[in-house]
Motif scaffolding. Structure first.
Motif, PDB file in Angstrom:
ATOM      1  N   ARG A 144      37.730   4.005  39.484  1.00  0.00           N
ATOM      2  CA  ARG A 144      36.370   4.080  40.034  1.00  0.00           C
ATOM      3  C   ARG A 144      36.191   5.425  40.727  1.00  0.00           C
ATOM      4  O   ARG A 144      36.895   5.735  41.682  1.00  0.00           O
ATOM      5  CB  ARG A 144      36.148   2.950  41.043  1.00  0.00           C
ATOM      6  N   MET A 145      35.253   6.198  40.227  1.00  0.00           N
ATOM      7  CA  MET A 145      35.032   7.522  40.791  1.00  0.00           C
ATOM      8  C   MET A 145      33.958   7.502  41.874  1.00  0.00           C
ATOM      9  O   MET A 145      32.876   6.942  41.693  1.00  0.00           O
ATOM     10  CB  MET A 145      34.614   8.521  39.707  1.00  0.00           C
ATOM     11  N   ILE A 146      34.275   8.131  43.003  1.00  0.00           N
ATOM     12  CA  ILE A 146      33.347   8.314  44.112  1.00  0.00           C
ATOM     13  C   ILE A 146      32.931   9.781  44.134  1.00  0.00           C
ATOM     14  O   ILE A 146      33.784  10.666  44.079  1.00  0.00           O
ATOM     15  CB  ILE A 146      34.033   7.987  45.448  1.00  0.00           C
ATOM     16  N   THR A 147      31.636  10.071  44.208  1.00  0.00           N
ATOM     17  CA  THR A 147      31.230  11.456  44.415  1.00  0.00           C
ATOM     18  C   THR A 147      31.231  11.756  45.912  1.00  0.00           C
ATOM     19  O   THR A 147      30.837  10.927  46.728  1.00  0.00           O
ATOM     20  CB  THR A 147      29.839  11.750  43.825  1.00  0.00           C
ATOM     21  N   SER A 157      24.495   4.784  40.920  1.00  0.00           N
ATOM     22  CA  SER A 157      25.807   4.359  41.427  1.00  0.00           C
ATOM     23  C   SER A 157      26.751   5.554  41.539  1.00  0.00           C
ATOM     24  O   SER A 157      27.776   5.629  40.855  1.00  0.00           O
ATOM     25  CB  SER A 157      26.394   3.281  40.520  1.00  0.00           C
ATOM     26  N   TYR A 158      26.403   6.459  42.432  1.00  0.00           N
ATOM     27  CA  TYR A 158      27.214   7.663  42.612  1.00  0.00           C
ATOM     28  C   TYR A 158      28.612   7.355  43.146  1.00  0.00           C
ATOM     29  O   TYR A 158      29.513   8.169  43.016  1.00  0.00           O
ATOM     30  CB  TYR A 158      26.545   8.600  43.615  1.00  0.00           C
ATOM     31  N   LYS A 159      28.794   6.205  43.789  1.00  0.00           N
ATOM     32  CA  LYS A 159      30.050   5.929  44.477  1.00  0.00           C
ATOM     33  C   LYS A 159      30.976   4.976  43.737  1.00  0.00           C
ATOM     34  O   LYS A 159      31.985   4.563  44.308  1.00  0.00           O
ATOM     35  CB  LYS A 159      29.762   5.328  45.868  1.00  0.00           C
ATOM     36  N   SER A 160      30.673   4.641  42.509  1.00  0.00           N
ATOM     37  CA  SER A 160      31.547   3.688  41.834  1.00  0.00           C
ATOM     38  C   SER A 160      31.303   3.691  40.329  1.00  0.00           C
ATOM     39  O   SER A 160      30.972   2.673  39.735  1.00  0.00           O
ATOM     40  CB  SER A 160      31.333   2.275  42.392  1.00  0.00           C
ATOM     41  N   VAL A 161      31.511   4.837  39.712  1.00  0.00           N
ATOM     42  CA  VAL A 161      31.336   4.904  38.265  1.00  0.00           C
ATOM     43  C   VAL A 161      32.708   4.801  37.601  1.00  0.00           C
ATOM     44  O   VAL A 161      33.670   5.432  38.045  1.00  0.00           O
ATOM     45  CB  VAL A 161      30.611   6.205  37.840  1.00  0.00           C
ATOM     46  N   PRO A 162      32.867   3.959  36.577  1.00  0.00           N
ATOM     47  CA  PRO A 162      34.172   3.830  35.920  1.00  0.00           C
ATOM     48  C   PRO A 162      34.483   5.057  35.063  1.00  0.00           C
ATOM     49  O   PRO A 162      33.643   5.514  34.286  1.00  0.00           O
ATOM     50  CB  PRO A 162      34.003   2.582  35.050  1.00  0.00           C
ATOM     51  N   VAL A 163      35.684   5.582  35.226  1.00  0.00           N
ATOM     52  CA  VAL A 163      36.087   6.775  34.474  1.00  0.00           C
ATOM     53  C   VAL A 163      37.506   6.617  33.952  1.00  0.00           C
ATOM     54  O   VAL A 163      38.289   5.811  34.448  1.00  0.00           O
ATOM     55  CB  VAL A 163      36.011   8.050  35.346  1.00  0.00           C
ATOM     56  N   ARG A 164      37.823   7.434  32.955  1.00  0.00           N
ATOM     57  CA  ARG A 164      39.197   7.591  32.476  1.00  0.00           C
ATOM     58  C   ARG A 164      39.616   9.041  32.696  1.00  0.00           C
ATOM     59  O   ARG A 164      38.808   9.959  32.529  1.00  0.00           O
ATOM     60  CB  ARG A 164      39.312   7.226  30.995  1.00  0.00           C
TER      61      ARG A 164
END
Length: 762
Positions: free
Chosen positions: A643-646, A744-751
């Motif tokens: 989960r990516m947070i900006t 959803s800048y604070k919780s985007v799913p990433v690899r």
């Protein structure tokens, strides 16, 4: 951070506290590089003073605008950044094409200095050239009259004053649209949507006095040392008198760990500091709902065990929905709470025990709570937790959303909303004699989508860096360039300005620090802080250019040129801002005796009925909510995701980047980094300093951010952090809270994938 790791350029351990000598040094550098040393001290000393200007930075209040100087490093940067002696002249613009400027970063563009002339884009030369104000207004009016009203978007940044914002909404509504994308849509719209459902008003309920009386503070999802730095003085005072401050945040943030007050002779002389957080819980990104439900679950258990833990009288007299709320909490398993929050049952039970002991509790929260797929529900869960023990409407207690820019809340109060109330529209018709539109307009995401689809043809931006601040740059940037018309009001160049439409105008305006002289004399504007205090701001500095107009004058100029049969006396309103405030008073509640009350140092507080335990909800009571399950995220992103947070760096405010350092996190001279948990790195076979690519892990999403350097950091497992706005390219426009529209800048799913094993030897 482990000092035995391999050296990575621009990454080094920073062991100092927040504030202290590091803050003084950073301020001195900002002053030296931006302003004349003679002008800087008196300018900084006027910040937040009774006869001075309101800081153009954060919205944290200053106690009654007293005469003592409240030092704030990032506030000083904001002031010097605006009051810089650097200028973007017509000669500079003639020598630099828009295409070449667009290749620059926002840091470089704003670093060129203040705009000096109104500008129009010249396609033949691909440059911005000076234009006369009246000619520009006339052409804008001609274009707007050729469009349907709902084909025009009116964007507002939180830096705009109450007076400018009120005129702006009046212009749009007389034109015939409620299209008001604004910066609230990107940050605290979940607050504006959720709190009215819970307590009847979309604002916080605490004052600075409440912090002096509180017995406990729960701090959730915010980094005050960077994003609302004047709050550090308040937290410092609380910590020194022994008030527990329990922090929930995925990253270890230095300002929440320890702080040295630059105004403390002892701390500065002894190089000492004060611990801020009494306990620090690193909740997973997207785990706030689970953590909040865990605290509530143990409160219910304590009530069943010994009684008198919940405020039963308050719940019975002032709330509805408690039975459904408690039933859902009972049905939520500890296993799911622990899994989603990343915290143990024992940790969350310890918070519930501390909360049960406190007679007055404040919960502060920021965009770490709101910028999620269920941000509105998160906000309501915080309200639920406070309602359980009657912690709204009594001294030392309440809910405290931490707004960003210095007047983002005021803009909403004076009518910047795509969903106006019927009562407000009725007052507009009564006072001005035209019928404003009632159909709801576009928020920021809807406006961007309308531009992508070709349904919106023009955008007028009262400040801001809209396209850069939005998610999904691959779609947002070309959408701006497809428009028939774009108009930008600002003090400096940014990349959104340079995404030129068929016709583009850039209008330089007075800054908060500058003298505003109109026909009736020197003018003051007003702003509303995070605690609903409205106060005056009066600039003193000589304007950066004789060509500058104030924001109200620019808005009025466009409106007069666009609306030939206008019912509004635009010229007279700009001549004396008291007249604008008189109209605000006539059309909006809470502004009675507006002009008289802003002339009192500190101003006045807007009505907040919940502080008196009056609930302007449909039922007349505060409402408990039900958050089904514990998962804040949209399903379907696939496996093996993080989960990516900006994040904002310490040398940054919103999209404004003052320098390329992030001192407290140990990053210097760069922004191309990804903060990762060491266990996650090991599982992925990554090492500190590896270069990776990041891709969005959602169906039908192809967003990528390439060649980013991994930095081992103290961040919750399963969570990663990258800088905003660069990482916005990874966030789909559709990935948002459906209730509020907040991305959803604070919780985007990433690899995260390693670029090449060979690079480790480079």
């Amino acid at each position: 951070m482990n000092n035995k790791r391999r050296a990575v350029p621009g990454i080094r351990h920073y062991d100092g506290p927040a504030g202290g000598w590091g803050a003084l040094k950073a301020t001195a550098i900002a002053v030296r590089t931006q302003m004349d040393t003679f002008d800087a001290p008196p300018t900084l000393l006027r910040t937040n003073q009774p006869d001075g200007f309101d800081c153009p930075g954060c919205a944290w209040p200053d106690k009654e605008h007293k005469s003592t100087f409240q030092f704030c490093e990032n506030g000083a940067k904001a002031v010097t950044w605006e009051a810089t002696n650097k200028r973007v002249t017509p000669e500079f613009l003639a020598a630099n094409t828009v295409t070449s400027l667009l290749a620059k970063s926002d840091f470089e563009l704003e670093g060129y200095g203040r705009l000096t002339h109104p500008l129009v884009y010249d396609k033949a030369s691909d440059t911005l050239r000076p234009v006369e104000w009246d000619a520009a207004f006339a052409r804008i009016g001609e274009v707007l009259r050729g469009l349907a009203p709902d084909e025009v978007e009116f964007y507002t940044s939180g830096r705009a004053s109450n007076e400018a914002a009120y005129l702006f909404q009046l212009f749009a509504r007389e034109l015939g649209t409620n299209n008001f994308p604004d910066c609230s849509n990107m940050c605290h719209e979940a607050t504006s949507t959720g709190l009215p459902r819970s307590i009847g008003i979309g604002k916080g309920t605490v004052s600075l006095d409440d912090f002096e009386k509180t017995e406990l503070v729960l701090s959730i999802g915010h980094n005050p040392g960077t994003n609302h730095p004047r709050m550090m003085g308040t937290l410092h005072e609380l910590a020194r008198r022994g008030v527990p401050i329990i922090v929930f945040n995925p990253l270890r943030e230095r300002a929440l760990e320890r702080f040295a007050d630059p105004q403390s002779v002892v701390e500065m002389a002894t190089y000492s500091s004060t611990d801020i957080a009494s306990t620090y819980f690193q909740v997973k990104a997207g785990g706030d709902a689970a953590a909040l439900k865990g605290i509530a679950k143990h409160l219910l258990a304590l009530e069943a065990e010994r009684g008198q833990v919940l405020d039963g009288e308050f719940i019975a007299a002032h709330t509805e929905g408690f039975a459904d709320f408690s039933a859902d909490i009972h049905a939520t398993s500890w296993e799911s709470i622990e899994q989603e929050s990343g915290l143990t049952r024992a940790e969350l039970e310890s918070v519930a025990i501390a909360y049960a002991k406190s007679n007055a509790t404040i919960i502060t929260y920021g965009m770490g709570v709101t910028q999620h797929n269920k941000g509105t529900a998160n906000v309501r869960l915080i309200a639920d937790l406070l309602l359980m023990r009657g912690n709204i409407g009594k001294p030392g207690a309440g809910i405290c959303p931490l707004r960003g820019h210095s007047n983002v809340q005021g803009n909403r109060t004076v009518g910047i909303t795509e969903k106006p109330t019927a009562a407000f529209l009725s007052k507009i018709e009564e006072v001005f004699g035209f019928v404003p539109p009632s159909k709801h307009g576009h928020d920021a995401v809807a406006a961007t989508q309308a531009m992508i689809d070709g349904d919106s043809k023009a955008m007028i931006c009262l400040g801001g860096n809209f396209a850069v601040a939005m998610p999904d740059h691959e779609q947002a940037f070309p959408a701006m360039q497809k428009l028939d018309l774009s108009v930008h009001v600002g003090t400096k160049l940014n990349r959104t300005h340079l995404l030129v439409a068929k016709e583009t105008f850039i209008f330089p305006c007075l800054g908060r620090t500058e003298l505003d002289m109109q026909q009736s004399g020197k003018q003051s504007i007003t702003v509303e802080d995070s605690m609903s205090m409205v106060h005056a701001s009066s600039g003193k500095l000589k304007p950066a250019s004789a060509q500058l107009l104030s924001e109200p004058a620019i808005v009025a100029g466009m409106a007069k040129a666009t609306l030939p049969n206008t019912t509004v006396a635009w010229t007279e309103l700009v001549a004396d801002y008291d007249r604008i405030r008189s109209l605000i008073e006539r059309t909006l509640p809470g502004f009675n005796d507006y002009n008289e009350r802003i002339r009192v140092p500190g101003g006045f507080r807007m009505p907040l009925p919940p502080t008196e335990r009056v609930w302007p909800t449909a039922t007349g009571k505060a409402m408990f909510s039900v958050f089904h399950g514990v998962d804040e995220n949209i399903k379907g992103e696939g496996d093996n995701t993080l989960r990516m947070i900006t994040l904002r760096s310490h040398d940054q405010y919103n999209t404004t980047i003052y320098a390329m350092d992030d001192r407290y996190r140990g990053v210097f001279g760069r922004r191309d980094v990804l903060f990762m948990n060491e266990e996650d790195m090991a599982q992925l076979g990554l090492e500190h300093g590896d270069r990776v690519d990041i891709s969005t892990a959602l169906p039908d999403s192809h967003q990528r951010l390439e060649d980013i350097t991994v930095v081992a950091y103290s961040i919750a497992s399963g969570s990663v952090g990258a800088y905003y706005p660069e990482a916005n390219v990874l966030i789909p426009l559709s990935y948002r809270d459906e209730d509020s529209g907040t991305p959803s800048y604070k919780s985007v799913p990433v690899r995260v994938t390693l670029r090449s094993k060979e690079i480790r030897s480079l």
